[in-house]
Design a protein around this motif. Structure first.
Motif, PDB file in Angstrom:
ATOM      1  N   ASP A 251       0.856  -1.183   0.000  1.00 48.23           N
ATOM      2  CA  ASP A 251       0.000   0.000   0.000  1.00 48.23           C
ATOM      3  C   ASP A 251       0.890   1.231   0.000  1.00 48.23           C
ATOM      4  O   ASP A 251       2.085   1.158   0.324  1.00 48.23           O
ATOM      5  N   VAL A 252       0.320   2.372  -0.351  1.00 50.94           N
ATOM      6  CA  VAL A 252       1.078   3.623  -0.287  1.00 50.94           C
ATOM      7  C   VAL A 252       0.207   4.716   0.319  1.00 50.94           C
ATOM      8  O   VAL A 252      -1.028   4.622   0.347  1.00 50.94           O
ATOM      9  N   PHE A 253       0.861   5.729   0.832  1.00 49.97           N
ATOM     10  CA  PHE A 253       0.176   6.965   1.216  1.00 49.97           C
ATOM     11  C   PHE A 253       1.140   8.118   0.980  1.00 49.97           C
ATOM     12  O   PHE A 253       2.348   7.909   0.815  1.00 49.97           O
ATOM     13  N   VAL A 254       0.605   9.319   0.911  1.00 43.66           N
ATOM     14  CA  VAL A 254       1.477  10.481   0.717  1.00 43.66           C
ATOM     15  C   VAL A 254       1.523  11.278   2.005  1.00 43.66           C
ATOM     16  O   VAL A 254       0.537  11.372   2.747  1.00 43.66           O
ATOM     17  N   GLN A 255       2.681  11.852   2.260  1.00 39.61           N
ATOM     18  CA  GLN A 255       2.916  12.658   3.457  1.00 39.61           C
ATOM     19  C   GLN A 255       3.354  14.050   3.026  1.00 39.61           C
ATOM     20  O   GLN A 255       4.228  14.186   2.170  1.00 39.61           O
TER      21      GLN A 255
END
Length: 787
Positions: A251-255
């Motif tokens: 999975d990925v997320f942006v910060q």
């Protein structure tokens, strides 16, 4: 009216010089600590906020799932995801890929220096607005073999910054033309570099970046203004696993980029932690210390209330309203706070260089900055209002009739309140002392813990230039030198692994299990060089030609693989199947916070896989070994300067932030105790003044000096003891939570709390007894003369 209030305030300061100095100096110390911490916090919060598009810049974080072991949460991603998002997602304005920083040798004629930099997409200087002194942000990275250098590199080589068109040779091989000069990134930038080269040049040498399942790049996005970050994260969560992309469960997320510095701890369950914890911690410490200083003021003001009772009575008798009395005393405390601020600003000016050296920052006290002036004024006003509030309301409440008759008393309530403030002061001080002890013990535990390898007398150099080509000759020559015990090449620094893979198979593996395992490629003699112990089996040997397909594994890997008799079992890493020939004892291959990681050690004869050349020297012969190493490398790798590092120094650097915290904690705890004792001294002085005649009578009647000292000290010591008892559970809870961050940690033993209590009791006893002894040995005739 205001002028009269200030005049009265100044008169009172001059009339009671000792108490005025105690108040001003105590508040000044509290303000100094508070302002230092606020400057440090301000710098921490300023990271990456200077870019024009800061609010829209984010970095992509991947969450790699491995059944059977912890998730890996990392900024390291593949080279496909950012440009793919830019093509497919309307919220993305720009995609920027960055390599990890690396050193390269820049040479120009006779000049040659190591320069740290990175490779980036052509959009880098459009998204990240580092000031370009020369060159067009849209064009500087468009051409192959172009380079943007920092102004410091330009000055080092040319003595000027206008050097567009000049040509460097890098790593003694390729030539690069300067297409831009950029101002060196400030210290409050998480992205640091002295050169930037085109990403396409990096891709030519690293085609694996085109694989969705290979991770080794940093990916950033510039989102369009107004993008809902939470909605965007929901949209991209499973982006890498969509059809036609990678096979891994990721999975990925942006910060947000502006959160990158303070929210950088990506261990499972820690995605909202990192440097922000220390910002919160020291912000609380700043408040504690300033509050301790304010309590001193409150205590001394209320204790000395009888000295100003008649003044209040007379003013009320001639018509002064309660609000006017409150205003007068509040203005007096604010006046003292501003006098303390002047002292504090001067102290900060004197101590700022030492503070910057300690914290490795470059904060400044710029008194021409209106925001800083507002901050200083706000601190002084806050201090003045808080410290003066209770005394003002307390003194303004005196009954004028009782005061003028001489029957007014402060009452038990005021005395109880003063005692409560003393207890509160020393509760805070006790917490700081216990915290300081625990932090210090944890750091000593880390330094002294057996990490499973011997990092003493080990140094290393990077494998660069012709070192790989001439490795065998170099190793042979080095081993002939008496000051050198062992030599080995490795792909990884054993105390800080950075290469891992889930593509490992073993005998009896659960089909559902998927472990992320560290891989280290090594030469023969690696165990001897690092003094790593063998638990079972044997190590690599030239007597066994097939060892290039065999493996060593650590105990943690065996535990996770659930192998009972591992030696002799088959193991496959990537596509190479071999046997486990030995099990090495666990050694710490990550920071202590991260615990042990499973490890597979591979023997490789391809020296291109090596990143470091490690050398173990004879004890006490380091200088001789360094001289021999330098001569050998100069002969076989003359184009590269001789640079080396010691393994134990690098281990210490891994805990630099913790070491800074230890030092800051020591200073802040010491100052907190000093300020508390300053107030205690003032109260002891006042108590002695109030009981002068009583002490005189007791001495005439035969009381000893020790008895009088005990009488004057015991009440204060009871308060300090009570404060410690209250501080113990609070400090235990706080330190227990802090230590949870470490996989290996010191024990919260009872003696830590006992030592803190004894220390505060002894310091308080010394503070109080100094005045008590002075009063006890005074001539009783002097104190009874007026009777």
């Amino acid at each position: 009216m205001l002028y009269n209030y200030l005049k009265i305030g100044l008169r009172n300061l001059m009339r009671h010089k000792v108490f005025s100095l105690i108040n001003i100096f105590g508040l000044a110390l509290g303000m100094t600590c508070c302002i230092f911490i606020l400057l440090w916090v301000k710098d921490e919060l300023s990271f990456d906020r200077f870019h024009k598009h800061t609010d829209n810049l984010v970095r992509i974080i991947s969450v790699q799932h491995y059944p059977g072991s912890d998730d890996l949460i990392t900024q390291s991603g593949n080279g496909m995801i950012a440009p793919s998002m830019a093509r497919e997602l309307p919220e993305v304005e720009r995609a920027i890929r960055l390599s990890w920083n690396q050193e390269e040798l820049f040479s120009l004629g006779e000049k040659a220096f190591k320069v740290d930099g990175l490779y980036a997409d052509t959009t880098f200087f459009e998204a990240f607005t580092f000031p370009l002194l020369y060159g067009d942000s849209k064009l500087v990275l468009n051409e192959p073999n172009s380079v943007v250098i920092s102004d410091s590199v330009a000055l080092k080589f040319f003595g000027s910054t206008n050097v567009v068109g000049k040509v460097f040779k890098t790593n003694n091989s390729k030539s690069y033309k300067v297409t831009g000069v950029v101002q060196k990134p400030p210290k409050n930038s998480t992205i640091q570099f002295d050169f930037v080269k085109p990403y396409k040049d990096y891709l030519k040498e690293n085609q694996w970046l085109n694989d969705w399942d290979n991770y080794g790049m940093r990916n950033f996005l510039q989102l369009k203004p107004g993008t809902d970050l939470a909605a965007f994260n929901r949209k991209v969560a499973h982006y890498p696993t969509q059809p036609g992309r990678g096979k891994r469960d990721i999975d990925v997320f942006v910060q947000p980029l502006k959160d990158a510095h303070l929210y950088s701890d990506f261990r499972p369950g820690k995605t909202n932690s990192g440097g922000i914890l220390y910002v919160r911690l020291f912000s609380a410490v700043a408040g504690f210390i300033l509050l301790i200083a304010c309590i001193n003021f409150m205590n001394l003001a209320t204790a000395r209330s009888s000295k100003r009772a008649k003044e209040v009575g007379v003013r009320k008798a001639i018509g002064a309203a309660k609000s006017q009395i409150i205003t007068q005393f509040m203005l007096e405390s604010i006046l003292i706070a501003f006098l303390a601020l002047i002292v504090a600003v001067n102290l900060i000016g004197l101590l700022l260089p030492a503070f910057n050296e300690l914290t490795q920052k470059a904060v400044a006290l710029d008194l021409s900055n209106p925001n800083l002036i507002l901050l200083l004024v706000a601190v002084a006003l806050f201090t003045g209002i808080v410290s003066g509030s209770y005394p003002a309301f307390f003194l303004s409440a005196f009954n004028p009739v009782a005061v003028l008759k001489g029957t007014a008393k402060s009452g038990k309530g005021a005395a109880f309140f003063r005692k409560g403030l003393v207890v509160f002061q020393f509760v805070l001080s006790g917490i700081l002392i216990v915290s300081t002890l625990v932090v210090y013990l944890q750091m000593e535990f880390i330094r002294s813990k057996d990490i499973g390898l011997n990092r003493e007398n080990v140094l290393y150099v990077p494998m660069e230039g012709d070192l790989a080509k001439n490795y065998d000759v170099i190793k042979q020559e080095l081993l002939q030198q008496p000051a050198i015990v062992s030599v080995a090449g490795t792909s990884q620094n054993p105390i800080e692994m950075g290469n891992n893979t889930p593509d490992v198979e073993w005998e009896g593996k659960d089909p559902k299990a998927d472990l992320l395992i560290d891989i280290m490629n090594v030469d023969y003699d690696v165990l001897q060089t690092f003094d790593i112990k063998l638990k079972d089996g044997r190590t690599f040997s030239k007597a066994f030609g097939a060892d290039t397909a065999n493996y060593l594994v650590n105990e943690e890997a065996i535990r996770l693989m659930q192998l009972k008799n591992p030696v002799g079992n088959w193991l496959k890493v990537w596509d190479v199947r071999g046997s486990i020939i030995g099990v090495v004892k666990d050694f710490q291959n990550r920071k202590m916070q991260q615990g042990l990681k499973p490890l597979v050690i591979r023997l490789t004869k391809n020296k291109a896989y090596y990143s470091y050349l490690f050398v173990r020297t004879s004890e006490g012969k380091t200088s001789e070994a360094l001289k021999g190493l330098e001569q050998t490398l100069a002969k076989h790798n003359p184009a590269f300067p001789f640079e080396y590092k010691f393994l134990d120094d690098e281990f210490e650097k891994m805990y630099t932030s913790e070491a800074i915290i230890v030092k800051l904690s020591n200073y802040f705890a010491t100052i907190a105790i000093f300020i508390s004792c300053l107030g205690l001294f003032g109260l002891a002085l006042f108590t002695a003044e109030q009981r002068t005649k009583e002490i005189g009578i007791r001495k005439v009647l035969g009381a000893s000096v020790s008895r009088i000292v005990f009488m004057l000290s015991k009440d204060f010591l009871k308060l300090v003891l009570l404060a410690n008892i209250i501080a113990w559970p609070l400090s235990w809870y706080l330190m227990h939570k802090w230590l949870e961050d470490y996989a290996y940690r010191t024990e919260l033993s009872w003696w830590i709390f006992a030592l803190a209590a004894i220390a505060t009791m002894l310091i308080a006893l010394f503070t109080v007894s100094f005045q008590a002894i002075k009063t006890a040995i005074a001539n009783p005739v002097t104190s009874l003369r007026s009777e």
